[in-house]
Design a protein around this motif. Structure first.
Motif, PDB file in Angstrom:
ATOM      1  N   GLY A 129      48.437  27.252  36.063  1.00 53.83           N
ATOM      2  CA  GLY A 129      47.480  27.429  35.133  1.00 53.83           C
ATOM      3  C   GLY A 129      45.954  27.507  35.879  1.00 53.83           C
ATOM      4  N   ALA A 130      45.746  26.599  36.746  1.00 52.17           N
ATOM      5  CA  ALA A 130      44.537  26.762  37.563  1.00 52.17           C
ATOM      6  C   ALA A 130      44.428  27.880  38.399  1.00 52.17           C
ATOM      7  CB  ALA A 130      44.246  25.660  38.753  1.00 52.17           C
ATOM      8  N   ILE A 135      41.972  33.332  39.256  1.00 46.87           N
ATOM      9  CA  ILE A 135      41.776  34.660  39.608  1.00 46.87           C
ATOM     10  C   ILE A 135      41.213  35.588  38.203  1.00 46.87           C
ATOM     11  CG2 ILE A 135      44.097  34.433  41.035  1.00 46.87           C
ATOM     12  CD1 ILE A 135      45.759  36.036  38.478  1.00 46.87           C
ATOM     13  N   THR A 136      41.339  35.080  37.202  1.00 44.39           N
ATOM     14  CA  THR A 136      40.708  35.800  35.895  1.00 44.39           C
ATOM     15  C   THR A 136      39.026  35.566  36.210  1.00 44.39           C
ATOM     16  OG1 THR A 136      42.611  35.195  34.619  1.00 44.39           O
ATOM     17  CG2 THR A 136      40.247  35.514  33.593  1.00 44.39           C
ATOM     18  N   GLU A 137      38.475  34.481  36.514  1.00 43.12           N
ATOM     19  CA  GLU A 137      37.043  34.397  36.893  1.00 43.12           C
ATOM     20  C   GLU A 137      36.596  35.155  37.940  1.00 43.12           C
ATOM     21  OE1 GLU A 137      34.730  32.737  34.878  1.00 43.12           O
ATOM     22  OE2 GLU A 137      36.359  32.306  33.365  1.00 43.12           O
ATOM     23  N   ALA A 139      37.840  37.841  38.899  1.00 41.73           N
ATOM     24  CA  ALA A 139      38.075  39.315  38.700  1.00 41.73           C
ATOM     25  C   ALA A 139      36.810  39.881  38.104  1.00 41.73           C
ATOM     26  CB  ALA A 139      39.284  39.505  37.446  1.00 41.73           C
ATOM     27  N   CYS A 140      35.919  39.032  37.612  1.00 38.56           N
ATOM     28  CA  CYS A 140      34.744  39.515  37.222  1.00 38.56           C
ATOM     29  C   CYS A 140      33.713  39.909  38.403  1.00 38.56           C
ATOM     30  CB  CYS A 140      34.022  38.526  36.162  1.00 38.56           C
ATOM     31  SG  CYS A 140      34.800  38.256  34.911  1.00 38.56           S
ATOM     32  N   LEU A 141      34.054  39.359  39.569  1.00 41.95           N
ATOM     33  CA  LEU A 141      33.186  39.813  40.659  1.00 41.95           C
ATOM     34  C   LEU A 141      33.666  41.419  41.331  1.00 41.95           C
ATOM     35  CD1 LEU A 141      33.737  36.537  42.921  1.00 41.95           C
ATOM     36  CD2 LEU A 141      31.769  37.293  41.417  1.00 41.95           C
ATOM     37  N   TYR A 142      34.821  41.839  40.758  1.00 38.78           N
ATOM     38  CA  TYR A 142      35.489  43.214  41.120  1.00 38.78           C
ATOM     39  C   TYR A 142      35.397  44.087  40.063  1.00 38.78           C
ATOM     40  CZ  TYR A 142      37.117  40.330  44.897  1.00 38.78           C
ATOM     41  OH  TYR A 142      36.983  39.322  45.952  1.00 38.78           O
ATOM     42  N   PHE A 143      35.686  43.803  38.858  1.00 36.13           N
ATOM     43  CA  PHE A 143      35.661  44.525  37.933  1.00 36.13           C
ATOM     44  C   PHE A 143      34.437  44.379  36.691  1.00 36.13           C
ATOM     45  CE2 PHE A 143      39.839  43.988  39.537  1.00 36.13           C
ATOM     46  CZ  PHE A 143      40.424  45.330  39.449  1.00 36.13           C
ATOM     47  N   THR A 144      34.177  45.410  35.907  1.00 35.53           N
ATOM     48  CA  THR A 144      32.983  45.174  34.975  1.00 35.53           C
ATOM     49  C   THR A 144      33.689  44.907  33.711  1.00 35.53           C
ATOM     50  OG1 THR A 144      33.348  47.833  34.513  1.00 35.53           O
ATOM     51  CG2 THR A 144      31.666  47.013  36.233  1.00 35.53           C
ATOM     52  N   THR A 145      34.819  44.948  33.349  1.00 32.57           N
ATOM     53  CA  THR A 145      35.553  44.214  32.202  1.00 32.57           C
ATOM     54  C   THR A 145      36.784  43.568  32.597  1.00 32.57           C
ATOM     55  OG1 THR A 145      34.603  46.393  30.918  1.00 32.57           O
ATOM     56  CG2 THR A 145      36.163  44.785  29.907  1.00 32.57           C
TER      57      THR A 145
END
Length: 174
Positions: A129-130, A135-137, A139-145
């Motif tokens: 879960g962690a 990885i979700t958080e 992802a916001c460094l690489y993707f705009t959505t």
């Protein structure tokens, strides 16, 4: 793309009508260290590049921390290029998938054979879960959505990642 270890082939331009299409699509089949993209994904170069950067810069290190000794063997993609509206609605705006700007990640297969499936994990106290939250958080460094299983019912079993350009560099991370 080849400098970062991605394996792809150039594909013919796609023009599907409804304003859908990609001028210079890539068929992405693997990432650095032989991580297979299954099934291979038809995307724009920028989408493939950010996916490769996210995997190398955030996903692999997070996995190494959460599950020492494990590595990713395969990335399960649920949707790449497809000419459709957002959330498969009959009406409304065209999805970023229709331009090759988006890819949906359903999970990962590890070299040990273990699978990690993207699922609601906001209250999961386990290392898996962690890992998913990290990885979700990231992802916001690489993707705009970035839309995760907590964003809405249409995304409860995958991560939606896209590179849509927005005014002022705005990012939508949910």
């Amino acid at each position: 793309m080849q400098k970062i270890g991605a394996v792809f082939t150039d594909a013919p331009a796609i023009e599907d009508g409804m304003a859908c299409g990609i001028d210079k699509p890539l068929l992405l089949s693997a990432l650095k260290d032989g991580v297979k993209v299954e099934p291979p994904a038809t995307v724009r170069c920028e989408t493939a590049l950010q996916l490769a950067r996210w995997m190398e810069g955030s996903v692999a290190p997070a996995l190494s921390t959460a599950m020492p000794g494990e590595t990713i063997n395969q990335l399960a993609q649920a949707s790449a290029y497809v000419c459709r509206n957002r959330n498969n609605a009959e009406t409304g705006r065209i999805s970023e998938h229709a331009f090759g700007n988006a890819i949906d990640i359903a999970g990962f297969t590890l070299k040990s054979g273990k699978t990690i499936t993207i699922r609601p994990a906001d209250k999961d106290p386990s290392l898996e879960g962690a890992f998913q939250r990290a990885i979700t958080e990231a992802a916001c460094l690489y993707f705009t959505t970035v839309l995760d299983p907590g964003s809405d019912a249409a995304h409860e079993n995958h991560l939606h990642l896209d590179v849509k350009e927005r005014r002022g560099g705005y990012r939508y991370c949910w």
